[in-house]
Design an enzyme around this catalytic site. Structure first.
Site, PDB file in Angstrom:
ATOM      1  N   HIS A  51      -4.224  43.962  16.706  1.00  0.00           N
ATOM      2  CA  HIS A  51      -3.287  44.253  15.618  1.00  0.00           C
ATOM      3  C   HIS A  51      -3.796  45.421  14.799  1.00  0.00           C
ATOM      4  O   HIS A  51      -4.993  45.563  14.564  1.00  0.00           O
ATOM      5  CB  HIS A  51      -3.056  43.036  14.714  1.00  0.00           C
ATOM      6  CG  HIS A  51      -4.312  42.411  14.178  1.00  0.00           C
ATOM      7  ND1 HIS A  51      -5.127  41.603  14.941  1.00  0.00           N
ATOM      8  CD2 HIS A  51      -4.898  42.478  12.960  1.00  0.00           C
ATOM      9  CE1 HIS A  51      -6.155  41.200  14.215  1.00  0.00           C
ATOM     10  NE2 HIS A  51      -6.052  41.730  13.000  1.00  0.00           N
ATOM     11  N   LEU A  52      -2.858  46.235  14.373  1.00  0.00           N
ATOM     12  CA  LEU A  52      -3.105  47.302  13.405  1.00  0.00           C
ATOM     13  C   LEU A  52      -2.576  46.838  12.067  1.00  0.00           C
ATOM     14  O   LEU A  52      -1.423  46.399  11.963  1.00  0.00           O
ATOM     15  CB  LEU A  52      -2.350  48.577  13.803  1.00  0.00           C
ATOM     16  CG  LEU A  52      -2.942  49.497  14.863  1.00  0.00           C
ATOM     17  CD1 LEU A  52      -1.934  50.599  15.169  1.00  0.00           C
ATOM     18  CD2 LEU A  52      -4.262  50.086  14.379  1.00  0.00           C
TER      19      LEU A  52
HETATM   20  P1  AMP Z   1      -8.009  40.541  10.890  1.00  0.00           P
HETATM   21  O1  AMP Z   1      -8.885  39.881   9.866  1.00  0.00           O
HETATM   22  O2  AMP Z   1      -8.115  42.015  10.972  1.00  0.00           O
HETATM   23  O3  AMP Z   1      -8.157  39.847  12.233  1.00  0.00           O
HETATM   24  O4  AMP Z   1      -6.516  40.310  10.401  1.00  0.00           O
HETATM   25  C1  AMP Z   1      -5.782  39.142  10.629  1.00  0.00           C
HETATM   26  C2  AMP Z   1      -4.682  39.118   9.626  1.00  0.00           C
HETATM   27  O5  AMP Z   1      -3.723  38.171  10.040  1.00  0.00           O
HETATM   28  C3  AMP Z   1      -5.105  38.748   8.204  1.00  0.00           C
HETATM   29  O6  AMP Z   1      -4.832  39.825   7.312  1.00  0.00           O
HETATM   30  C4  AMP Z   1      -4.267  37.504   7.906  1.00  0.00           C
HETATM   31  O7  AMP Z   1      -3.831  37.466   6.567  1.00  0.00           O
HETATM   32  C5  AMP Z   1      -3.129  37.657   8.880  1.00  0.00           C
HETATM   33  N1  AMP Z   1      -2.452  36.413   9.249  1.00  0.00           N
HETATM   34  C6  AMP Z   1      -3.027  35.244   9.580  1.00  0.00           C
HETATM   35  N2  AMP Z   1      -2.077  34.328   9.884  1.00  0.00           N
HETATM   36  C7  AMP Z   1      -0.885  34.964   9.748  1.00  0.00           C
HETATM   37  C8  AMP Z   1       0.474  34.557   9.912  1.00  0.00           C
HETATM   38  N3  AMP Z   1       0.812  33.304  10.292  1.00  0.00           N
HETATM   39  N4  AMP Z   1       1.447  35.456   9.663  1.00  0.00           N
HETATM   40  C9  AMP Z   1       1.133  36.724   9.263  1.00  0.00           C
HETATM   41  N5  AMP Z   1      -0.123  37.164   9.105  1.00  0.00           N
HETATM   42  C10 AMP Z   1      -1.122  36.289   9.333  1.00  0.00           C
END
Ligand code: AMP
Ligand code: ZN
Length: 114
Positions: A100-101
């Protein structure tokens, strides 16, 4: 992957605030926004992180960046500027292991990150 959070969002098993979708990429609002605009751009297919996705499928790497640029325009931050982040691995702070970006904008962002 059956136990992957973002694969569950792709399938529609977990709801998300979707802002862009093609057959290859998807973008939805982060559930814990860190800026006025905080959108995640992901590939529909599972890849563990953004660099791995780009190595496995270079066109997909470009499509993720193009989708991020489209999101920035749609969210009104293209002119003021924004930040693209691809947290990768443990020291990178990655918590969801589906590529993810982060598209972050809508305020001045500090540098360097923590
Ligand atoms: P990372 O820490 O770069 O892996 O980013 C993961 C991101 O996913 C975090 O910013 C979380 O807030 C986000 N996240 C986790 N669960 C969800 C969800 N159900 N819907 C949208 N974003 C989410
Ligand atoms: Zn996944």
């Amino acid at each position: 992957m059956s136990d992957c959070l973002f694969c569950a969002i792709v399938r529609g098993d977990i709801p998300a605030d979707v802002v862009l979708r093609t057959d290859r990429v998807m973008a939805f609002r982060d559930i814990t926004p860190q800026a006025p605009v905080h959108v995640l751009v992901i590939p529909v297919d599972h890849h563990p992180d953004v660099p791995s996705a780009a190595l496995a499928d270079p066109v997909l790497g470009a499509e993720l960046l193009q989708a991020a640029a489209q999101v920035a325009v749609a969210e009104g931050v293209a002119d003021t500027g924004y930040r693209l982040v691809a947290n990768t691995g443990s020291h990178g702070g990655q918590t969801v292991h589906h590529a993810h970006l982060h598209v972050l904008g809508g305020r001045g962002l500090t540098w360097p990150p923590g």
